[in-house]
Design a protein around this motif. Sequence first.
Motif, short mmCIF file in Angstrom:
data_model
loop_
_atom_site.label_atom_id
_atom_site.label_comp_id
_atom_site.label_asym_id
_atom_site.label_seq_id
_atom_site.Cartn_x
_atom_site.Cartn_y
_atom_site.Cartn_z
N VAL A 95 0.52 -1.27 0.31
CA VAL A 95 -0.04 0.01 0.54
C VAL A 95 0.82 1.15 0.16
O VAL A 95 0.82 1.58 -0.51
N ALA A 96 1.67 1.39 0.87
CA ALA A 96 2.78 2.22 0.38
C ALA A 96 3.72 2.42 -0.40
O ALA A 96 4.02 4.22 -0.87
N ARG A 97 3.94 1.15 -1.00
CA ARG A 97 4.52 1.64 -2.14
C ARG A 97 3.56 2.35 -3.13
O ARG A 97 3.90 3.07 -4.27
N ALA A 98 2.20 1.65 -3.35
CA ALA A 98 1.66 2.02 -4.18
C ALA A 98 1.43 3.88 -4.12
O ALA A 98 0.72 4.77 -5.25
N MET A 99 1.14 3.79 -2.45
CA MET A 99 0.83 5.42 -2.56
C MET A 99 1.91 6.48 -2.75
O MET A 99 1.49 7.89 -3.55
N GLY A 100 3.30 5.92 -2.67
CA GLY A 100 4.05 6.89 -2.39
C GLY A 100 4.37 7.14 -4.21
O GLY A 100 4.56 8.09 -4.83
N LEU A 101 4.19 5.83 -5.60
CA LEU A 101 4.27 6.01 -7.05
C LEU A 101 3.41 6.85 -7.23
O LEU A 101 2.89 7.36 -8.01
N HIS A 102 2.11 6.99 -6.73
CA HIS A 102 0.70 7.56 -7.16
C HIS A 102 0.96 9.10 -6.62
O HIS A 102 0.42 9.60 -8.00
N SER A 103 1.81 9.77 -5.72
CA SER A 103 1.59 10.77 -4.97
C SER A 103 2.12 11.39 -6.23
O SER A 103 3.00 12.81 -6.36
N PHE A 104 3.92 10.92 -6.76
CA PHE A 104 4.87 11.50 -7.60
C PHE A 104 4.09 11.41 -9.20
O PHE A 104 4.15 12.39 -9.10
N GLU A 105 3.04 11.00 -9.61
CA GLU A 105 2.62 11.29 -10.88
C GLU A 105 1.84 12.58 -10.54
O GLU A 105 1.71 13.39 -11.31
N THR A 106 0.95 11.80 -9.33
CA THR A 106 -0.23 13.54 -8.51
C THR A 106 1.14 14.92 -8.51
O THR A 106 0.98 15.71 -8.76
N ALA A 107 1.74 14.94 -7.91
CA ALA A 107 2.73 15.63 -7.60
C ALA A 107 3.42 16.77 -9.42
O ALA A 107 3.29 17.26 -9.92
N ARG A 108 3.98 14.94 -10.46
CA ARG A 108 3.72 15.76 -11.44
C ARG A 108 2.79 15.99 -12.28
O ARG A 108 3.03 17.57 -12.52
N SER A 109 1.64 16.30 -11.92
CA SER A 109 0.67 16.50 -12.84
C SER A 109 0.05 17.76 -12.22
O SER A 109 -0.79 18.96 -12.83
N LEU A 110 0.59 18.14 -10.33
CA LEU A 110 0.28 19.74 -10.06
C LEU A 110 1.58 20.71 -10.27
O LEU A 110 1.38 21.50 -10.53
N GLY A 111 2.62 19.89 -11.32
CA GLY A 111 3.36 20.85 -11.78
C GLY A 111 5.18 21.61 -10.46
O GLY A 111 5.74 21.70 -10.67
N PHE A 112 4.49 19.77 -9.52
CA PHE A 112 6.27 20.12 -8.64
C PHE A 112 6.91 19.10 -10.24
O PHE A 112 6.55 18.33 -10.58
N THR A 113 8.44 19.47 -9.59
CA THR A 113 9.65 19.54 -9.97
C THR A 113 10.09 18.14 -9.20
O THR A 113 11.62 17.79 -10.04
N ALA A 114 10.13 18.26 -7.70
CA ALA A 114 11.68 17.13 -7.13
C ALA A 114 10.07 16.88 -5.97
O ALA A 114 8.99 17.43 -5.25
N MET A 115 9.82 15.78 -5.44
CA MET A 115 9.58 15.45 -3.76
C MET A 115 10.79 15.29 -3.03
O MET A 115 11.80 14.86 -3.11
N GLN A 116 10.40 16.38 -1.72
CA GLN A 116 11.65 16.31 -0.23
C GLN A 116 10.20 15.89 0.84
O GLN A 116 9.77 16.65 1.03
N PHE A 117 11.14 14.78 1.33
CA PHE A 117 10.81 14.37 2.49
C PHE A 117 11.66 15.05 3.53
O PHE A 117 12.68 15.10 3.87
#
Length: 163
Positions: A95-117
């Motif tokens: 589940v966490a892996r699926a959410m992580g991958l989904h969040s990367f796609e969502t972030a890209r679609s929102l115009g983000f260019t990177a992910m930082q924790f």
Amino acid sequence: MTDLTIRPAAPADHDAIWAVLEPILRAGEAFALPRDWDRAQALAYWFTPGHHVHVAQDGADIVGAYYIRANQLGAGDHVANGTYATGSQAQGRGVARAMGLHSFETARSLGFTAMQFNLVVATNTRAVALWTSLGLREIGRLPGVFRHPVHGPVDALVMHRTL
């Protein structure tokens, strides 16, 4: 998980999201959030304006939730940040892996260019391994910044990847 769907959260999901979040908050081992928050406080934070909230649903059951948001305002708003929660009944099932991958796609679609924790608790080895496997790399270590309820002050990692 054969029937996992990730979708935007709806108001009807609040009880299920709280059921996922509450044990994680109470344990105090992963989030730098108050352990004594009640449902209203936790959900108000999770659904803060600017947070893009999604749920992971297995059949009829909500088994996880995440939000992404801009990591900073202004000149830093092109970098996303996220927080993820998986229900105990769904841990180790992807589940966490699926959410992580989904969040990367969502972030890209929102115009983000990177992910930082900004704060991955170093003793949370499952999270560190997951994020590393998904291409995030440790770019900094913050010594003793997280008050772990069992281990005392522990390090937190800053992790980053381009999208």
